[in-house]
Design a protein around this motif. Structure first.
Motif, PDB file in Angstrom:
ATOM      1  N   ASP A 155       0.817  -1.226   0.000  1.00  0.00           N
ATOM      2  CA  ASP A 155       0.000   0.000   0.000  1.00  0.00           C
ATOM      3  C   ASP A 155       0.845   1.268   0.000  1.00  0.00           C
ATOM      4  O   ASP A 155       0.318   2.384   0.001  1.00  0.00           O
ATOM      5  CB  ASP A 155      -0.963   0.005   1.183  1.00  0.00           C
ATOM      6  N   GLY A 156       2.168   1.112   0.005  1.00  0.00           N
ATOM      7  CA  GLY A 156       3.054   2.260  -0.057  1.00  0.00           C
ATOM      8  C   GLY A 156       3.210   3.033   1.230  1.00  0.00           C
ATOM      9  O   GLY A 156       3.855   4.086   1.250  1.00  0.00           O
ATOM     10  N   SER A 157       2.670   2.536   2.332  1.00  0.00           N
ATOM     11  CA  SER A 157       2.726   3.286   3.592  1.00  0.00           C
ATOM     12  C   SER A 157       4.034   3.079   4.351  1.00  0.00           C
ATOM     13  O   SER A 157       4.388   3.889   5.210  1.00  0.00           O
ATOM     14  CB  SER A 157       1.556   2.888   4.494  1.00  0.00           C
ATOM     15  N   LEU A 158       4.730   1.980   4.032  1.00  0.00           N
ATOM     16  CA  LEU A 158       5.991   1.677   4.709  1.00  0.00           C
ATOM     17  C   LEU A 158       7.074   1.384   3.678  1.00  0.00           C
ATOM     18  O   LEU A 158       6.798   0.889   2.580  1.00  0.00           O
ATOM     19  CB  LEU A 158       5.837   0.462   5.630  1.00  0.00           C
ATOM     20  N   LEU A 159       8.297   1.675   4.057  1.00  0.00           N
ATOM     21  CA  LEU A 159       9.466   1.318   3.262  1.00  0.00           C
ATOM     22  C   LEU A 159      10.389   0.488   4.135  1.00  0.00           C
ATOM     23  O   LEU A 159      10.673   0.864   5.273  1.00  0.00           O
ATOM     24  CB  LEU A 159      10.200   2.571   2.784  1.00  0.00           C
ATOM     25  N   ALA A 160      10.823  -0.650   3.620  1.00  0.00           N
ATOM     26  CA  ALA A 160      11.766  -1.504   4.346  1.00  0.00           C
ATOM     27  C   ALA A 160      13.144  -1.376   3.720  1.00  0.00           C
ATOM     28  O   ALA A 160      13.279  -1.257   2.502  1.00  0.00           O
ATOM     29  CB  ALA A 160      11.304  -2.956   4.307  1.00  0.00           C
ATOM     30  N   SER A 161      14.174  -1.403   4.567  1.00  0.00           N
ATOM     31  CA  SER A 161      15.551  -1.404   4.080  1.00  0.00           C
ATOM     32  C   SER A 161      16.352  -2.425   4.863  1.00  0.00           C
ATOM     33  O   SER A 161      16.131  -2.636   6.062  1.00  0.00           O
ATOM     34  CB  SER A 161      16.179  -0.009   4.205  1.00  0.00           C
ATOM     35  N   GLY A 162      17.283  -3.080   4.184  1.00  0.00           N
ATOM     36  CA  GLY A 162      18.117  -4.089   4.829  1.00  0.00           C
ATOM     37  C   GLY A 162      19.570  -3.875   4.490  1.00  0.00           C
ATOM     38  O   GLY A 162      19.904  -3.495   3.355  1.00  0.00           O
ATOM     39  N   GLY A 163      20.460  -4.112   5.477  1.00  0.00           N
ATOM     40  CA  GLY A 163      21.862  -3.806   5.244  1.00  0.00           C
ATOM     41  C   GLY A 163      22.840  -4.805   5.813  1.00  0.00           C
ATOM     42  O   GLY A 163      22.471  -5.794   6.456  1.00  0.00           O
ATOM     43  N   ARG A 164      24.099  -4.515   5.575  1.00  0.00           N
ATOM     44  CA  ARG A 164      25.181  -5.363   6.061  1.00  0.00           C
ATOM     45  C   ARG A 164      25.267  -5.343   7.581  1.00  0.00           C
ATOM     46  O   ARG A 164      25.841  -6.255   8.190  1.00  0.00           O
ATOM     47  CB  ARG A 164      26.502  -4.885   5.442  1.00  0.00           C
ATOM     48  N   ASP A 165      24.695  -4.336   8.207  1.00  0.00           N
ATOM     49  CA  ASP A 165      24.724  -4.250   9.667  1.00  0.00           C
ATOM     50  C   ASP A 165      23.742  -5.206  10.332  1.00  0.00           C
ATOM     51  O   ASP A 165      23.623  -5.227  11.565  1.00  0.00           O
ATOM     52  CB  ASP A 165      24.453  -2.821  10.133  1.00  0.00           C
ATOM     53  N   GLY A 166      23.022  -6.018   9.519  1.00  0.00           N
ATOM     54  CA  GLY A 166      22.076  -6.980  10.079  1.00  0.00           C
ATOM     55  C   GLY A 166      20.747  -6.381  10.482  1.00  0.00           C
ATOM     56  O   GLY A 166      19.920  -7.052  11.098  1.00  0.00           O
ATOM     57  N   LEU A 168      17.048  -4.708   9.768  1.00  0.00           N
ATOM     58  CA  LEU A 168      15.886  -4.480   8.912  1.00  0.00           C
ATOM     59  C   LEU A 168      15.164  -3.281   9.506  1.00  0.00           C
ATOM     60  O   LEU A 168      14.701  -3.335  10.644  1.00  0.00           O
ATOM     61  CB  LEU A 168      14.978  -5.709   8.890  1.00  0.00           C
ATOM     62  N   ILE A 169      15.106  -2.189   8.744  1.00  0.00           N
ATOM     63  CA  ILE A 169      14.457  -0.972   9.242  1.00  0.00           C
ATOM     64  C   ILE A 169      13.174  -0.724   8.464  1.00  0.00           C
ATOM     65  O   ILE A 169      13.169  -0.760   7.230  1.00  0.00           O
ATOM     66  CB  ILE A 169      15.386   0.255   9.124  1.00  0.00           C
ATOM     67  N   LEU A 170      12.079  -0.511   9.195  1.00  0.00           N
ATOM     68  CA  LEU A 170      10.816  -0.118   8.592  1.00  0.00           C
ATOM     69  C   LEU A 170      10.636   1.379   8.807  1.00  0.00           C
ATOM     70  O   LEU A 170      10.721   1.873   9.935  1.00  0.00           O
ATOM     71  CB  LEU A 170       9.649  -0.894   9.203  1.00  0.00           C
ATOM     72  N   TRP A 171      10.386   2.080   7.699  1.00  0.00           N
ATOM     73  CA  TRP A 171      10.250   3.532   7.714  1.00  0.00           C
ATOM     74  C   TRP A 171       8.812   3.934   7.389  1.00  0.00           C
ATOM     75  O   TRP A 171       8.179   3.330   6.527  1.00  0.00           O
ATOM     76  CB  TRP A 171      11.167   4.173   6.674  1.00  0.00           C
ATOM     77  N   ASN A 172       8.325   4.959   8.073  1.00  0.00           N
ATOM     78  CA  ASN A 172       7.043   5.546   7.715  1.00  0.00           C
ATOM     79  C   ASN A 172       7.247   6.330   6.413  1.00  0.00           C
ATOM     80  O   ASN A 172       8.054   7.251   6.358  1.00  0.00           O
ATOM     81  CB  ASN A 172       6.559   6.484   8.829  1.00  0.00           C
ATOM     82  N   ALA A 173       6.500   5.959   5.358  1.00  0.00           N
ATOM     83  CA  ALA A 173       6.738   6.546   4.045  1.00  0.00           C
ATOM     84  C   ALA A 173       6.198   7.962   3.915  1.00  0.00           C
ATOM     85  O   ALA A 173       6.488   8.644   2.931  1.00  0.00           O
ATOM     86  CB  ALA A 173       6.120   5.659   2.960  1.00  0.00           C
ATOM     87  N   ALA A 174       5.420   8.413   4.887  1.00  0.00           N
ATOM     88  CA  ALA A 174       4.910   9.789   4.863  1.00  0.00           C
ATOM     89  C   ALA A 174       5.843  10.727   5.622  1.00  0.00           C
ATOM     90  O   ALA A 174       6.152  11.835   5.164  1.00  0.00           O
ATOM     91  CB  ALA A 174       3.507   9.844   5.452  1.00  0.00           C
ATOM     92  N   THR A 175       6.312  10.292   6.796  1.00  0.00           N
ATOM     93  CA  THR A 175       7.152  11.151   7.636  1.00  0.00           C
ATOM     94  C   THR A 175       8.635  10.822   7.527  1.00  0.00           C
ATOM     95  O   THR A 175       9.484  11.596   7.978  1.00  0.00           O
ATOM     96  CB  THR A 175       6.742  11.004   9.113  1.00  0.00           C
ATOM     97  N   GLN A 177      10.157   8.665   9.221  1.00  0.00           N
ATOM     98  CA  GLN A 177      10.670   8.313  10.541  1.00  0.00           C
ATOM     99  C   GLN A 177      10.762   6.795  10.670  1.00  0.00           C
ATOM    100  O   GLN A 177       9.979   6.056  10.052  1.00  0.00           O
ATOM    101  CB  GLN A 177       9.755   8.874  11.633  1.00  0.00           C
ATOM    102  N   ARG A 178      11.715   6.338  11.491  1.00  0.00           N
ATOM    103  CA  ARG A 178      11.847   4.899  11.724  1.00  0.00           C
ATOM    104  C   ARG A 178      10.673   4.396  12.566  1.00  0.00           C
ATOM    105  O   ARG A 178      10.362   4.969  13.611  1.00  0.00           O
ATOM    106  CB  ARG A 178      13.164   4.602  12.430  1.00  0.00           C
ATOM    107  N   VAL A 179      10.053   3.318  12.098  1.00  0.00           N
ATOM    108  CA  VAL A 179       8.972   2.670  12.840  1.00  0.00           C
ATOM    109  C   VAL A 179       9.542   1.535  13.692  1.00  0.00           C
ATOM    110  O   VAL A 179       9.251   1.436  14.885  1.00  0.00           O
ATOM    111  CB  VAL A 179       7.890   2.130  11.878  1.00  0.00           C
ATOM    112  N   PHE A 180      10.356   0.686  13.074  1.00  0.00           N
ATOM    113  CA  PHE A 180      11.024  -0.411  13.781  1.00  0.00           C
ATOM    114  C   PHE A 180      12.445  -0.560  13.249  1.00  0.00           C
ATOM    115  O   PHE A 180      12.703  -0.366  12.053  1.00  0.00           O
ATOM    116  CB  PHE A 180      10.296  -1.751  13.571  1.00  0.00           C
ATOM    117  N   VAL A 181      13.351  -0.941  14.142  1.00  0.00           N
ATOM    118  CA  VAL A 181      14.686  -1.383  13.771  1.00  0.00           C
ATOM    119  C   VAL A 181      14.806  -2.810  14.283  1.00  0.00           C
ATOM    120  O   VAL A 181      14.857  -3.033  15.500  1.00  0.00           O
ATOM    121  CB  VAL A 181      15.787  -0.486  14.382  1.00  0.00           C
ATOM    122  N   LEU A 182      14.840  -3.771  13.363  1.00  0.00           N
ATOM    123  CA  LEU A 182      14.750  -5.184  13.715  1.00  0.00           C
ATOM    124  C   LEU A 182      16.091  -5.871  13.483  1.00  0.00           C
ATOM    125  O   LEU A 182      16.742  -5.662  12.456  1.00  0.00           O
ATOM    126  CB  LEU A 182      13.649  -5.857  12.882  1.00  0.00           C
TER     127      LEU A 182
END
Length: 334
Positions: A155-166, A168-175, A177-182
């Protein structure tokens, strides 16, 4: 003596006749070859004129088909000149070049509306861009190392990113801001959202022996809780694909070319398949969820019947090099 002289004259005349015939045959063969070459050149330039007309009318697929017909095979002469390469370049012109990343760009993903896209870089950054103008909308700082991948929720409301640091970050696609750092233990190299957007799968490396270090974790995107820990005793999981409208999650192994099919609801391994002879680089479900495409460094693309998990067709070679990415057309015909 007269007989010998006459015989010699006959032999000489025969030799001269044969030499003349040989020259005639060689000349005819040369004329035929020149005629064939001239016909090929005429066809080449005629096809290029049609290809240019296709470009002017927006028929890019037809244009590319014509250009491909004049790629020489084996020992065939290559007729292509600057004009062929110019026409090919018309199909690949950049509308704009975006250069805010200070290192390699490792992943790109477009939001469901097509209005924005996200890029992941080895400068530890996620950047959001406006597709129409190329304007930089936001820079997301949260990773401590290279960012491998980004993926928008359905639905485009969240953006996920994954990196070498292990992470998984979920971002609020409107603001933004980080929602979760997993914490996914180690590198996150691939991401896939469930069709309803309630779960996110992360693939990469876990804390396992070196040869069997591949790991997939499935997370609740609303609460941030981990739902499943899928360690299938395979190598690094470089590709993930979640079945449209279904519950099957397919993970592609980096080095040995295997793929694993999981029941994403139960966290159960259903199949382990030797899909390719080299590392598996990309997976993509057809829109109807009945077929899956896989790509590999073995230069092949395979289309899988997902009832039998047998390849229904193979494109070999698909490219003269590593096939790194796949995407289906919306109607599933291409």
């Amino acid at each position: 003596g007269a007989i010998v002289t006459a015989l010699a004259a006959v032999i000489a005349a025969g030799w001269l006749w044969q030499a003349k015939q040989t020259r005639v045959v060689s000349h005819l063969a040369l004329e035929i070859e020149q005629g064939r070459r001239l016909a090929e050149e005429n066809l080449y330039f005629a096809d290029l004129r049609v290809a240019y007309q296709d470009w002017e009318s927006g028929q890019i697929a037809g244009m590319l088909d014509l250009l491909r017909q004049h790629i020489s095979q084996g020992s065939e002469p290559d007729l292509r000149g600057w004009e062929w390469y110019y026409l090919l370049s018309l199909c690949h012109r950049d509308e704009r070049t975006l250069q805010d990343h200070t290192g390699s760009v490792c992943g790109v993903n477009c939001d469901p509306t097509g209005r924005r896209f996200a890029s992941a870089g080895d400068d530890h950054m996620v950047r959001i861009w406006e597709a129409a103008s190329g304007a930089l909308v936001a820079q997301l700082k949260g990773h401590e190392d290279l960012v491998f991948c980004v993926a928008w929720s359905p639905d485009g409301s969240l953006l996920a990113s994954g990196g070498r640091d292990g992470k998984l970050i979920l971002w609020n696609a409107a603001t933004f801001q980080r929602v979760f750092v997993l914490d996914c233990e180690d590198e996150v190299q691939s991401l896939a959202w469930s069709p309803d957007g309630k779960r996110i799968a992360a693939g990469g490396i876990g804390h396992l022996p070196a040869e069997d270090c591949g790991l997939v974790t499935i997370w609740n995107a609303t609460s941030g809780s981990r739902l499943h820990y899928l360690a299938g005793n395979v190598g690094i999981v470089r590709a993930l694909a979640w079945q449209p409208g279904g519950n099957r999650l397919v993970a592609g192994e980096n080095y040995k070319g295997r793929m694993q099919v999981w029941d994403a609801d139960k966290g159960q391994l259903l199949h382990t398949i030797q899909a390719h002879n080299h590392y598996l680089s990309s997976l993509a479900w057809a829109p109807d969820g009945r077929e899956l495409a896989s790509a590999s460094a073995d230069q092949r693309i395979r289309i899988w019947d997902t009832d039998s998990w047998k390849p229904s067709r193979t494109i070999d070679p698909a490219h003269h090099g590593v096939v790194k990415a796949l995407a289906w057309s919306k109607d599933g015909e291409r």
